[in-house]
Motif scaffolding. Structure first.
Motif: not given
Length: 250
Positions: A77, A153-154
């Motif tokens: 992430a 989530n990155c």
């Protein structure tokens, strides 16, 4: 691409552990101390663990895969933010940064898991009756789901910084909901109906099925974990591919 991946991996090795006393020894000491603490605390409250009779082995097979998921998903992430200076070069892409972190941290956790669990078998003279195929499948499930969640989530961490704090709060109950302390089979039916949809629970239970030959865990559904991982991964890659340029300028 291989040279780029090796360079990014060497950089992370140097920045993560290279400047601290002991270096990569802490990658092993931290989970060992976590397992020891859990074993001491719960051995005083319980007469025996949920499986077998060895507290360190039981908690290691729950704590280590859970830690692997959290750490690997977190590292993926933060790939863009961590490697932002290198992403200014045309030959380096966000996929290179993500893949380098996946390879390095997945291998690190596999080594840690092998050393810790193997050390427990050796120290306590336990019979090494394990199913390597089941254990290998469990590791693949953990990596797949962690990479999927980390990829989504990155984008979210970079586009919406507040989501990183919210995610940290939302994932705290996972420590109690993933079967680290209490087996899924021991939970009440109402809890089972809800917790079955937690992929991390399937991953941990799959690893324990490989370590404990008598543990059946018929509720495990690898297709559910891999399917969820693929859907989340594709969604995350779609968002990243459409917004990569904007994310690098933030």
């Amino acid at each position: 691409m291989p040279r780029i991946l090796v360079a990014l991996m060497l950089r992370e090795m140097a920045t993560t552990y290279g400047r601290s006393a002991g270096g990569y020894i802490w990658a092993i000491l931290e989970p060992v101390l976590g397992v020891v603490l859990l074993s001491v605390v719960f051995s005083m409250a319980l007469t025996r663990p949920g499986l077998g009779s060895n507290f360190p082995l039981f908690y290691a097979t729950g704590f280590l895969p859970f830690t692997m998921f959290l750490d690997l998903s977190s590292k993926v992430a933060q790939s863009i933010r961590y490697s932002r200076p290198f992403l200014a070069y045309p030959s380096v892409t966000y996929l290179d940064a993500m893949l380098a972190r996946v390879l390095l941290n997945a291998l690190t956790h596999i080594v840690v898991m092998t050393v810790v669990i193997g050390g427990i078998f050796f120290l306590y003279q336990l019979p090494p009756v394990v199913n390597l195929a089941e254990i290998f499948e469990a590791i693949l499930m953990i990596i797949a789901f962690a990479v999927g969640v980390g990829t989504l989530n990155c984008y979210l961490f970079t586009a919406f910084p507040v989501w990183e704090r919210a995610w940290g709060i939302l994932t705290r109950p996972l420590f109690l909901m993933s079967g680290i302390f209490f087996l899924y089979d021991m939970m009440p039916p109402m809890a089972q109906n809800v917790l079955w949809y937690n992929p991390v629970l399937h991953c941990i239970s799959q690893l324990r099925r490989g370590v404990y030959p008598t543990y059946q865990a018929n509720f495990i559904e690898p297709a559910f974990v891999f399917g969820t991982a693929v859907v989340v991964l594709l969604f995350g890659l779609l968002l990243l591919s459409r917004n990569a340029r904007d994310l690098l300028e933030r």
